[in-house]
Design a protein around this motif. Structure first.
Motif, PDB file in Angstrom:
ATOM      1  N   ALA A  97       0.860  -0.962   0.017  1.00 18.45           N
ATOM      2  CA  ALA A  97       0.006   0.059   0.179  1.00 18.45           C
ATOM      3  C   ALA A  97       0.790   1.145   0.040  1.00 18.45           C
ATOM      4  CB  ALA A  97      -0.838  -0.012   1.195  1.00 18.45           C
ATOM      5  N   MET A 140      -4.398   8.201   7.212  1.00 20.85           N
ATOM      6  CA  MET A 140      -3.131   7.495   7.851  1.00 20.85           C
ATOM      7  C   MET A 140      -2.274   7.022   6.471  1.00 20.85           C
ATOM      8  SD  MET A 140      -3.133   7.852  11.152  1.00 20.85           S
ATOM      9  CE  MET A 140      -2.351   6.285  11.785  1.00 20.85           C
ATOM     10  N   ALA A 170      -8.861  14.408  12.138  1.00 16.61           N
ATOM     11  CA  ALA A 170      -8.505  15.889  12.087  1.00 16.61           C
ATOM     12  C   ALA A 170      -6.884  15.911  12.482  1.00 16.61           C
ATOM     13  CB  ALA A 170      -9.274  16.672  12.980  1.00 16.61           C
ATOM     14  N   LEU A 202      -0.175   9.674   6.021  1.00 17.47           N
ATOM     15  CA  LEU A 202       0.840  10.001   7.225  1.00 17.47           C
ATOM     16  C   LEU A 202       1.889   9.019   7.078  1.00 17.47           C
ATOM     17  CD1 LEU A 202       1.844  11.591   9.492  1.00 17.47           C
ATOM     18  CD2 LEU A 202       0.197  10.091  11.035  1.00 17.47           C
ATOM     19  N   ALA A 203       1.367   7.756   6.601  1.00 19.51           N
ATOM     20  CA  ALA A 203       2.472   6.647   6.434  1.00 19.51           C
ATOM     21  C   ALA A 203       3.594   7.176   5.500  1.00 19.51           C
ATOM     22  CB  ALA A 203       1.636   5.420   6.138  1.00 19.51           C
ATOM     23  N   LEU A 204       3.216   7.572   4.436  1.00 16.38           N
ATOM     24  CA  LEU A 204       4.169   8.371   3.588  1.00 16.38           C
ATOM     25  C   LEU A 204       5.197   9.158   4.180  1.00 16.38           C
ATOM     26  CD1 LEU A 204       2.185   8.534   0.159  1.00 16.38           C
ATOM     27  CD2 LEU A 204       3.423   6.508   0.816  1.00 16.38           C
ATOM     28  N   LEU A 217       3.515   3.002  12.285  1.00 21.12           N
ATOM     29  CA  LEU A 217       2.238   3.446  12.034  1.00 21.12           C
ATOM     30  C   LEU A 217       1.333   2.502  11.444  1.00 21.12           C
ATOM     31  CD1 LEU A 217       1.915   6.295  12.141  1.00 21.12           C
ATOM     32  CD2 LEU A 217       1.566   6.497   9.735  1.00 21.12           C
ATOM     33  N   TYR A 250      -4.443  -0.541   1.548  1.00 19.17           N
ATOM     34  CA  TYR A 250      -4.227   0.057   2.974  1.00 19.17           C
ATOM     35  C   TYR A 250      -5.409  -0.415   3.674  1.00 19.17           C
ATOM     36  CZ  TYR A 250      -3.190   3.074   6.601  1.00 19.17           C
ATOM     37  OH  TYR A 250      -2.794   3.592   7.893  1.00 19.17           O
ATOM     38  N   PHE A 279      -4.756  16.785   9.561  1.00 19.96           N
ATOM     39  CA  PHE A 279      -5.019  16.422   8.341  1.00 19.96           C
ATOM     40  C   PHE A 279      -5.756  17.670   7.714  1.00 19.96           C
ATOM     41  CE2 PHE A 279      -4.359  12.433  10.587  1.00 19.96           C
ATOM     42  CZ  PHE A 279      -3.630  11.834   9.587  1.00 19.96           C
TER      43      PHE A 279
END
Lengths: 137, 134
Positions: free
Chosen positions: A33, B54, A75, B57-59, A49, B24, B82
């Motif tokens: 992913a 997320m 958020a 954010l994972a990236l 994560l 994902y 975000f």
């Protein structure tokens, strides 16, 4: 009408523990992913994560936010990590509601989560803030 | 590796394909139809399928792992908000910069501005990370 837990839960409400142990298969799907040619080699460890994401899914489910057509906005997110976690290593996540208030037409909820290994030692922590329309919650 | 205030972190661009979003969802267990079901997503405020926040954010954390391979997972912290959804199919830019280096009793700590930028230049994710330096 049944209201989701987020409508009634008070600050201090505890969630879990959730088993967020990541299998090698899940780690592979996660890599598919998010991975790219620049991706680091995690070896036998995993990107932390994914643990946070799995715990968040369970939290949102317990808060009742997957049902009733609720539109939840993620958020904000905080993450702190203490040590790498190996793929397959047993990790539990325990959450606590740190905030739950209404501003305007929205409910703001913050949940803090602690991630612990089999010895009970914390390996990381996170804090998630979500917004839900008070039309439903 | 030495680090200095003002250093740009090694970032990258990545297309957020629907295949990535589907994967994902499988990995995280988050099968919210707003990410997966085009017909359902068309009825939402976004009008189309969006990626999990997320995932974006994972990236960003991938970038931190690339730039701080031995320390990000051992003492790293981040705080982000975000600010906009990433639409399935968009290519995002992952970026960061060291904004401060502080000497503490556990060693040097780098503070970095971090983000995930959409094709129109707006941020989908924006925030700050602190990472121990070796």
């Amino acid at each position: 009408m049944t209201y989701p837990l987020i409508s009634t839960a008070t600050v201090g409400h505890e969630f879990g523990p959730y088993d967020v142990t990541i299998s090698s298969n899940t780690a592979k799907i996660y890599t598919k992913a998010i991975g790219g040619i620049e991706s680091p080699d995690y070896g036998d460890s995993q990107a932390p994560l994914i643990l946070v994401a799995v715990a968040l899914t369970k939290l949102i489910d317990e808060l009742g936010l997957f049902s009733g057509g609720l539109q939840t906005i993620h958020a904000g997110q905080e993450v702190s990590w203490i040590r790498p976690v190996k793929i397959g290593e047993k990790i539990d996540a325990r959450g606590k509601l740190a905030g739950n208030s209404i501003r305007g037409n929205n409910r703001f909820a913050t949940v803090k989560v602690s991630y612990n290994d089999e010895t009970g030692t914390e390996v990381g922590s996170s804090s998630t803030t979500i917004i839900v329309s008070t039309e439903h919650a | 590796m030495t680090h200095s205030i003002g250093d740009k972190l090694s970032g990258f661009k990545r297309e957020i394909t629907q295949e990535r979003v589907n994967s994902y969802a499988s990995a995280s267990g988050d099968h919210n139809p707003i990410h997966l079901d085009a017909a359902y997503a068309a009825t939402t405020q976004f009008g189309t399928r969006i990626a999990h926040g997320m995932l974006s954010l994972a990236l960003v954390t991938e970038m931190l792992a690339i730039n701080f391979p031995n320390t990000w997972y051992s003492g790293g912290n981040l705080k982000v908000r975000f600010s906009a959804p990433v639409i399935s199919g968009e290519t995002v830019k992952i970026y960061g910069e060291i904004t401060d280096i502080t000497k503490t009793n556990v060693g040097l700590i780098a503070t970095c501005s971090i983000g995930c930028e959409k094709p129109d230049g707006t941020d989908a994710v924006v925030g700050q990370a602190t990472v121990p330096l070796e």
